[in-house]
Design an enzyme around this catalytic site. Structure first.
Site, PDB file in Angstrom:
ATOM      1  N   GLU A   1       3.627   9.907  -3.373  1.00 46.14           N
ATOM      2  CA  GLU A   1       3.671  10.354  -1.976  1.00 46.14           C
ATOM      3  C   GLU A   1       4.848  11.248  -1.612  1.00 46.14           C
ATOM      4  O   GLU A   1       5.715  10.890  -0.823  1.00 46.14           O
ATOM      5  CB  GLU A   1       3.586   9.125  -1.042  1.00 46.14           C
ATOM      6  CG  GLU A   1       2.274   8.382  -1.212  1.00 46.14           C
ATOM      7  CD  GLU A   1       2.038   7.282  -0.175  1.00 46.14           C
ATOM      8  OE1 GLU A   1       2.970   6.934   0.564  1.00 46.14           O
ATOM      9  OE2 GLU A   1       0.903   6.781  -0.110  1.00 46.14           O
TER      10      GLU A   1
ATOM     11  N   GLU B   1      -4.850   5.251  -3.673  1.00 44.99           N
ATOM     12  CA  GLU B   1      -4.583   4.172  -2.725  1.00 44.99           C
ATOM     13  C   GLU B   1      -5.608   4.233  -1.617  1.00 44.99           C
ATOM     14  O   GLU B   1      -5.821   5.276  -1.014  1.00 44.99           O
ATOM     15  CB  GLU B   1      -3.192   4.301  -2.073  1.00 44.99           C
ATOM     16  CG  GLU B   1      -2.031   4.158  -3.018  1.00 44.99           C
ATOM     17  CD  GLU B   1      -0.699   4.072  -2.266  1.00 44.99           C
ATOM     18  OE1 GLU B   1      -0.703   3.804  -1.059  1.00 44.99           O
ATOM     19  OE2 GLU B   1       0.338   4.267  -2.905  1.00 44.99           O
TER      20      GLU B   1
HETATM   21  C1  LIG Z   1      -3.083   1.800  -3.482  1.00 46.20           C
HETATM   22  C2  LIG Z   1      -1.743   1.230  -3.365  1.00 46.20           C
HETATM   23  O1  LIG Z   1      -1.605   0.105  -3.141  1.00 46.20           O
HETATM   24  N1  LIG Z   1      -0.748   1.995  -3.582  1.00 46.20           N
HETATM   25  C3  LIG Z   1       0.530   1.493  -3.487  1.00 46.20           C
HETATM   26  C4  LIG Z   1       1.020   1.289  -4.848  1.00 46.20           C
HETATM   27  O2  LIG Z   1       2.310   0.809  -4.782  1.00 46.20           O
HETATM   28  C5  LIG Z   1       3.209   1.594  -4.069  1.00 46.20           C
HETATM   29  C6  LIG Z   1       4.535   0.945  -4.105  1.00 46.20           C
HETATM   30  O3  LIG Z   1       4.656  -0.083  -3.216  1.00 46.20           O
HETATM   31  C7  LIG Z   1       2.773   1.810  -2.655  1.00 46.20           C
HETATM   32  O4  LIG Z   1       3.639   2.650  -1.959  1.00 46.20           O
HETATM   33  C8  LIG Z   1       1.433   2.377  -2.696  1.00 46.20           C
HETATM   34  O5  LIG Z   1       0.969   2.510  -1.381  1.00 46.20           O
END
Ligand SMILES: CC(=O)N[C@H]1CO[C@H](CO)[C@@H](O)[C@@H]1O
Ligand SMILES: *[C@@H]1O[C@H](CO)[C@@H](O)[C@H](O)[C@H]1NC(C)=O
Length: 409
Positions: free
Chosen positions: A159, A266
């Site tokens: 991100e 995600e």
């Molecule tokens: C899909 C998801 O859960 N992504 C997460 C994976 O882990 C990171 C670290 O905490 C998150 O920021 C993401 O949102």
């Protein structure tokens, strides 16, 4: 999702009844489906922090549970500063590296894919990374550790946000070049974009990302998408039942227009019927466009989530309880048969096969389920390309959620 934004929304009624298992047995169009395995990136205000206090590593036994259910990809977030302390050009911390490798090797040892995810938002010690050569050095270090493991996937960074758009492009390209030069030539690379790599803003923000090149031609764009009103993934309320589809349409068209493929790294939704419809509508649309969508990953599993609104951690995470049976039909290796009505996601259908679709040639569509008969509650009952049942078991009616997806509600 930013950990600092996470609302630990412990719902009083924490275990809502699971949706009935209703999807008919069919083959998923996806190459990958899995979960984030959160833990090693926790405590990012404490660098390096203490194992067991500030951060933890995923629990291999619960990963195995999700693997047995048919998931075949697990994203392993970690912090760059813990892995390569002090400067990106430095050497890895041997203990943190060993623990990361152990987690990754466990996952790939089950036959699943492990996504190596520096969960850093394009920052190192809270400063935006501006040196492409330092970033390349970091990736040379990491990729050389995993160069011989074909089931490792390199995610350049989690991100990127509020950064110069050309810088995001250049950092991704530097990572790709470094990974390949380190001898990791067979693995997939996931490139994320600016603005938290959101699918809903992809075309307006990240159009320049189409300029990325990969000598191995195994580049996959990783996008994220949440379905709450501000798209942050901090609420268990979804905008409406079609919002998942609505938010990924333009990105899907961008992928197709530019000959690119993507992975939804995600996504999540609250445990309620609006979100369940929004999530399944989005996934069905993705499957129908599996020429460009290779799969998806729920956010998130991990041992420290407690009553977190999206927790996929077995055995008591609320999403594990409510969503596993809803997601199972999308698992690539699963042999989900449905219909047992046994409630929570305790079904264990062992996955032993992994598909080998290579982007961007797949033209598989799952919308061609054969069959007549009657769709069950929550089941698909129409939409463009749908050839399955179009009537619903009483007392449910077939409702159009979007042109691609009608559902028995
Ligand atoms: C899909 C998801 O859960 N992504 C997460 C994976 O882990 C990171 C670290 O905490 C998150 O920021 C993401 O949102
Ligand atoms: C859901 O919300 C989106 C965004 O506001 C909107 O475009 C869409 O039409 C809505 N869908 C329905 C079924 O109301």
């Amino acid at each position: 999702m930013k950990f600092s934004n996470v609302i630990l929304a412990a719902s009083a009624s924490s275990l809502v009844l699971a949706a009935p298992k209703s999807k008919t047995k069919r083959t998923s169009a996806f190459q990958w489906f899995g979960a984030n395995e959160s833990g090693a990136e926790f405590g990012n205000q404490n660098i390096p922090g203490t194992l067991g206090t500030d951060y933890t590593w995923p629990d291999t036994s619960t990963i195995q549970t999700l693997r047995n259910a048919g998931m075949n990809i697990f994203r392993v977030p970690f912090l760059m500063e813990r892995l390569v302390p002090n400067q990106m050009t430095g050497s890895p911390d041997p203990t943190y590296l060993a623990d990361l490798k152990s987690t990754v090797n466990f996952i790939t040892g089950t036959g699943a894919y492990a996504v190596v995810d520096p969960h850093n938002y394009g920052r190192y010690y809270n400063n935006i990374i501006t040196s492409t050569s330092d970033f390349a050095a970091f990736w040379t270090t990491v990729a050389s550790q995993f160069a011989s493991n074909p089931r490792v996937i390199f995610d350049t960074n989690n991100e990127y946000n509020n950064m110069d758009q050309t810088l995001v492009l250049n950092l991704n390209q530097a990572a790709i070049n470094a990974i390949r030069a380190a001898g990791a030539t067979s693995q997939y690379i996931f490139a994320e974009g600016n603005s938290w790599t959101g699918a809903w803003t992809w075309t307006s923000v990240n159009d320049n990302m189409k300029q990325l090149t990969d000598p191995s031609n195994k580049l996959v764009y990783e996008m994220h998408q949440y379905l709450d009103s501000d798209g942050s993934g901090t609420s268990d309320q979804c905008v409406n039942s079609t919002i998942g589809y609505d938010r990924i349409v333009s990105a899907t068209q961008w992928l197709q227009a530019n000959g690119k493929v993507a992975f939804l790294g995600e996504f999540a939704g609250g445990s309620n019927s609006v979100c369940e419809a929004a999530v399944t509508g989005m996934l069905d649309y993705m499957e129908q466009n599996s020429d460009v969508w290779l799969g998806a990953e729920w956010w998130a599993a991990g041992p420290w989530w407690g009553n977190y609104i999206y927790s996929m951690e077995p055995p008591s995470g609320i999403a594990y309880q409510n969503y596993l049976s809803i997601l199972e039909p999308y698992f690539p290796g699963g042999s989900y048969s449905g219909g047992t009505g046994s409630g929570s996601g305790s079904t264990t259908t062992t996955a032993t096969t992994t598909t080998t679709k290579v982007p961007p040639t797949s033209t598989t569509s799952s919308a061609s389920s054969t069959g007549t008969g009657v769709a069950q509650h929550w089941g698909q009952c129409g939409g463009q390309g749908w050839t399955g049942p179009t009537t619903c078991v009483s007392p449910y009616t077939c409702q159009e959620l979007n042109p691609y997806y009608y559902q028995c509600l």
